[in-house]
Design an enzyme around this catalytic site. Structure first.
Site, PDB file in Angstrom:
ATOM      1  N   GLY A 141       0.788  -1.220   0.000  1.00 49.93           N
ATOM      2  CA  GLY A 141       0.000   0.000   0.000  1.00 49.93           C
ATOM      3  C   GLY A 141       0.823   1.275   0.000  1.00 49.93           C
ATOM      4  N   ASP A 142       2.097   1.169   0.328  1.00 54.37           N
ATOM      5  CA  ASP A 142       3.028   2.304   0.249  1.00 54.37           C
ATOM      6  C   ASP A 142       4.425   1.715   0.111  1.00 54.37           C
ATOM      7  OD1 ASP A 142       4.318   4.709   0.263  1.00 54.37           O
ATOM      8  OD2 ASP A 142       3.867   5.224   2.344  1.00 54.37           O
ATOM      9  N   ALA A 143       4.643   1.041  -1.010  1.00 54.67           N
ATOM     10  CA  ALA A 143       5.868   0.256  -1.198  1.00 54.67           C
ATOM     11  C   ALA A 143       7.056   1.080  -1.660  1.00 54.67           C
ATOM     12  CB  ALA A 143       5.596  -0.882  -2.187  1.00 54.67           C
TER      13      ALA A 143
END
Length: 241
Positions: free
Chosen positions: A166-168
């Site tokens: 989701g926030d790589a």
């Protein structure tokens, strides 16, 4: 997001949570959120409440993901009328954007790509209670007053459904001293989606942190060939939401 370079005022709540521990600021995000490390091996995250993702959501996801992957252990989480906070145990290792790894970008990028694949392979889609689908992201953006262009409302067919980080972005992978990705942090948006939603952002973020030329290195380390259509779509969706 950036590593603080000037003196940072410690919020009262952070000082209260730290107790007698010494604090070192390690991260500042774009909405005024701060992360501190203590000398007793904790991380304290504090920031304004935000509709995109909450620290309560992150705590829930960390607890869930810990059954299959190395993620920070939640020690405390709370909020008041305007701000929220999260306390986790430190994990041995360095962020992929630690100055040590900035000087060794080829190793760091490959480690992040490999670690992202390991995360996708480890987390069970059928047991994940959250979604990070295109529809859910667009709906979340609308709640924040953001209108996503119509041409982004329908994406390419799903290649492989996984539990996405989701926030790589590369700072959110921790590496050991041998240059292996060992853990993941900042999981507030974790949920099921096409794996290219993560791959697109992770590879794009190499340019922000290491300079040009590393996007395809990360994708190769992940273990797939670049899918230019999906990369372009999910990067545009990231920018739009």
């Amino acid at each position: 997001m950036s590593i603080p370079v000037d003196d940072v005022a410690v919020p009262d709540r952070v000082r209260e949570l730290a107790g007698s521990a010494a604090l070192t600021p390690v991260w500042e995000n774009g909405i005024g959120g701060l992360t501190f490390r203590t000398d007793d091996e904790r991380f304290l995250k504090w920031g304004p409440r935000h509709l995109e993702a909450s620290m309560r959501a992150e705590a829930e996801r960390l607890r869930w993901a810990s059954a299959w992957a190395l993620v920070p252990h939640v020690r405390d989480q709370g909020e008041d009328g305007t701000h929220e906070w999260l306390v986790t145990s430190a994990i041995p290792g360095r962020s992929a954007v630690d100055p040590y790894w900035i000087e060794r970008p080829e190793i760091a990028v490959r480690a992040v790509g490999s670690a992202l694949r390991q995360l996708h392979d480890a987390l069970p889609v059928a047991e994940c209670p959250w979604s990070w689908s295109i529809e859910d992201r667009i709906a979340n953006a609308a709640e924040r007053g953001i209108l996503v262009p119509e041409h982004l409302h329908e994406g390419p067919p799903i290649d492989r459904l996984v539990v996405c980080h989701g926030d790589a972005c590369v700072p959110n992978t921790l590496l050991d001293d041998a240059g292996r990705g060992i853990a993941h942090v900042d999981l507030a948006a974790l949920g099921t989606a096409d794996r290219w939603a993560d791959i697109a952002v992770a590879s794009m973020s190499t340019g922000w942190n290491y300079g040009p030329g590393y996007e395809d290195v990360l994708i190769e380390a992940y273990g797939v060939d670049p899918d230019r259509e999906r990369l372009a779509y999910y990067r545009d969706l990231w920018d739009a939401t």
